[in-house]
Design an enzyme around this catalytic site. Structure first.
Site, PDB file in Angstrom:
ATOM      1  N   CYS A 174       1.297   5.129   2.806  1.00 21.42           N
ATOM      2  CA  CYS A 174       1.260   3.808   2.181  1.00 21.42           C
ATOM      3  C   CYS A 174      -0.170   3.343   1.968  1.00 21.42           C
ATOM      4  O   CYS A 174      -0.834   2.880   2.902  1.00 21.42           O
ATOM      5  CB  CYS A 174       2.026   2.809   3.052  1.00 21.42           C
ATOM      6  SG  CYS A 174       2.017   1.128   2.395  1.00 21.42           S
ATOM      7  N   CYS A 192      -0.757  -0.349   2.581  1.00 20.74           N
ATOM      8  CA  CYS A 192      -0.805  -0.698   4.011  1.00 20.74           C
ATOM      9  C   CYS A 192      -2.145  -0.320   4.637  1.00 20.74           C
ATOM     10  O   CYS A 192      -2.705  -1.074   5.429  1.00 20.74           O
ATOM     11  CB  CYS A 192       0.307   0.033   4.772  1.00 20.74           C
ATOM     12  SG  CYS A 192       1.948  -0.152   4.094  1.00 20.74           S
ATOM     13  N   ASP A 193      -2.654   0.860   4.282  1.00 14.98           N
ATOM     14  CA  ASP A 193      -3.785   1.433   5.016  1.00 14.98           C
ATOM     15  C   ASP A 193      -5.057   1.637   4.197  1.00 14.98           C
ATOM     16  O   ASP A 193      -6.097   2.003   4.742  1.00 14.98           O
ATOM     17  CB  ASP A 193      -3.362   2.790   5.608  1.00 14.98           C
ATOM     18  CG  ASP A 193      -2.161   2.657   6.528  1.00 14.98           C
ATOM     19  OD1 ASP A 193      -2.082   1.649   7.243  1.00 14.98           O
ATOM     20  OD2 ASP A 193      -1.301   3.551   6.518  1.00 14.98           O
TER      21      ASP A 193
END
Length: 319
Positions: free
Chosen positions: A136, A139-140
């Site tokens: 992701c 997300c990261d």
């Protein structure tokens, strides 16, 4: 006497929430269990540009929050539990077991458990998840600002991840094992107009190097012995999904890849009263809008099934 619900919905992506909206408006007694990722995979999608009704696009998590609010508006009860086992068809009633050991009985079930990201399944991959390997980018990606990173895959998801990362990272390598991308034309056009994205066709990851964190990748070119060392601090996997059907194995008809089989032009499974919607049954389209559509279909088919069941009971006939 134990309460028996009209319908239990398992899953909280577009399919599950859409089913809940229709089931609630039909005034059926029901519960939706979210599963481990409330909102499904879309909550990890940064920008959705092709969902009708949002000409400026919409964040994935906002879209799913709207789905949830709409279901709740019509009376859907939402619980953040996982279903860990199911006994299908106990005297015309299905029984599900939750992660809190509670058992729930229901006349019908809509399975909308979605899918999960695939991995390369090579050495060191799982060990470095969270330490340079991710599924992701939204997300990261922030943790790798101004670094070189790689995205694995050639579909829309991979290109979307790369576009997002291009605003944060120094250079993005998109590693594609085939000679062309399978992404939509509009996504491909976007990629070719971004200067810090480099495409590597016909390459596969052979080694992931790093002890406590990702240090670099070794790629091999298909049909040759050419190897390439790519110095990146992160690798984002976008190579497809597998359906979340582990608890249904040997209990419901699945295809060879684990997707739930349904009757043609229907969400009906091989078990009466059990329906499947969204990515758990769809390995072709896999879009938010098609998932929502099958959620609607499943809810309508639940209504029809319950009506026929009530009629059979009135006539004192077996199903």
């Amino acid at each position: 006497m134990k309460k028996i619900f009209d319908c239990i919905i398992i899953g909280s992506g577009p399919a599950g929430y859409t089913a809940a909206i229709y089931i609630a408006r039909a005034d059926l007694n029901h519960i939706l269990y979210t599963g481990p990722i409330p909102g499904g995979q879309l909550i990890k999608t940064n920008e959705i540009e092709n969902y009708p009704g949002f000409p400026k696009g919409v964040k994935g998590y906002l879209l799913m929050e709207n789905f949830k609010k709409q279901a709740e508006k019509f009376g859907t009860k939402i619980y953040f539990n996982n279903v860990i086992d199911i006994n299908f068809k106990l005297n015309n009633i299905h029984e599900i077991l939750l992660d809190n050991n509670k058992k729930i009985q229901t006349k019908t079930i809509i399975i909308a458990t979605g899918a999960y990201p695939k991995y390369l399944n090579i050495d060191n991959e799982k060990a470095l998840i969270g330490h340079g390997i991710s599924t992701c980018a939204t997300c990261d990606g922030f943790f790798f600002k101004k670094k070189d990173v790689a995205v694995i895959g050639g579909g829309d998801k991979a290109l979307e991840e790369a576009i997002f990362l291009s605003k944060l990272c120094n250079r993005i390598y998109i590693i594609i094992r085939k000679s062309k991308m399978r992404a939509s034309k509009i996504m491909q056009k976007k990629i070719y107009n971004i200067n810090n994205i480099k495409l590597l066709f016909n390459f596969e990851i052979k080694k992931i190097i790093g002890k406590k964190k990702l240090e670099y990748l070794i790629c091999k070119k298909n049909y040759s012995n050419e190897e390439k060392k790519i110095n990146v601090k992160a690798m984002f996997l976008a190579i497809g999904n597998s359906p979340n059907t582990n608890i249904f194995k040997n209990k419901i008809s699945l295809d060879k890849n684990g997707y739930i089989l349904t009757k043609k032009n229907s969400t009906k499974t091989n078990i009466p009263g059990v329906f499947a919607a969204g990515d758990v049954k769809d390995k072709i389209y896999r879009q938010a809008i098609t998932s929502a559509g099958t959620g609607c279909m499943a809810a309508i088919e639940v209504e029809k099934y319950l009506s026929s069941l009530d009629l059979d009971l009135d006539l004192d006939l077996e199903e």
